[in-house]
Write an enzyme that holds these catalytic residues in place. Structure first.
Site: not given
Length: 216
Positions: A153-154
């Site tokens: 994700g991030c």
């Protein structure tokens, strides 16, 4: 990790998996290492986070002694989640970071020191909608080490945008985690093939130690 070692773990063909390499001035971006991911009862609790925190702390110490920038990111929304946009609809659990939610989930696990860079973001990438790129360019940074959560994700979004902004992204595998080892490893392989170099913690520490400015 050598190029041969990388090639053995990457399932992409020869047109991929080049190296962006290291420059002369790195920064370490610690992405969203907050209690929501590290606590057993956290909204986004991940396995193996003790080892990730330990590895992150070790690399932070080396970067600090060398005098290189350290960046800490977290996520914050207003109480209505109106600033979360469609991201908030796609990931309803992000409400854990809204104003009025229990505070511990959004708090950093490791404590920044004066002079560190703090970035509060609304979306996955640490660069999207923030001043991070300008801050790092002004500081003369040419390489960004990326760690934190989650790998798919991030961390992935931050590493990809680092490349887009002209930095050399180095994802340090021991400082990242995801919901399963398979998801973690598959994303590291894909990042290494297309958007970043993936390295081990010991290589990152050795590289930083070899750069001018380490105070020992």
């Amino acid at each position: 990790m050598t190029r041969a070692e990388n090639a053995a773990t990457v399932s992409h063909t020869a047109p991929f998996s080049g190296r962006v390499g290291w420059g002369r001035r790195p920064a370490f971006i610690v992405v969203d290492l907050v209690h929501a991911y590290t606590d057993a009862d956290g909204m986004f609790a991940l396995p193996g986070m003790e080892a990730v925190v330990e590895a992150t702390e070790a690399l932070v110490g080396v970067m600090r002694r060398a005098g290189f920038p350290i960046v800490w990111t977290d996520v914050r929304y207003d109480e209505t989640m109106s600033d979360a946009g469609l991201f908030g609809k796609k990931v309803p659990g992000l409400a854990a970071f809204a104003k009025g939610a229990p505070e511990r989930g959004g708090k950093l696990v490791l404590q920044p020191e004066p002079g560190d860079v703090r970035i509060t973001k609304n979306y996955a990438s640490s660069f999207f909608g923030t001043s991070l790129a300008s801050t790092l360019h002004t500081a003369g940074v040419d390489t960004v080490l990326v760690g934190g959560v989650s790998t798919s994700g991030c961390v992935r979004a931050t590493a990809t945008d680092a490349l887009n902004h002209g930095f050399r992204p180095q994802v340090v595998r021991e400082t990242c985690a995801d919901r399963s080892p398979e998801l973690h490893e598959s994303n590291l392989r894909d990042l290494d093939a297309k958007y970043a170099d993936v390295c081990h913690l010991d290589e990152a520490i050795a590289r930083v130690a070899a750069l001018p400015g380490l105070e020992g």
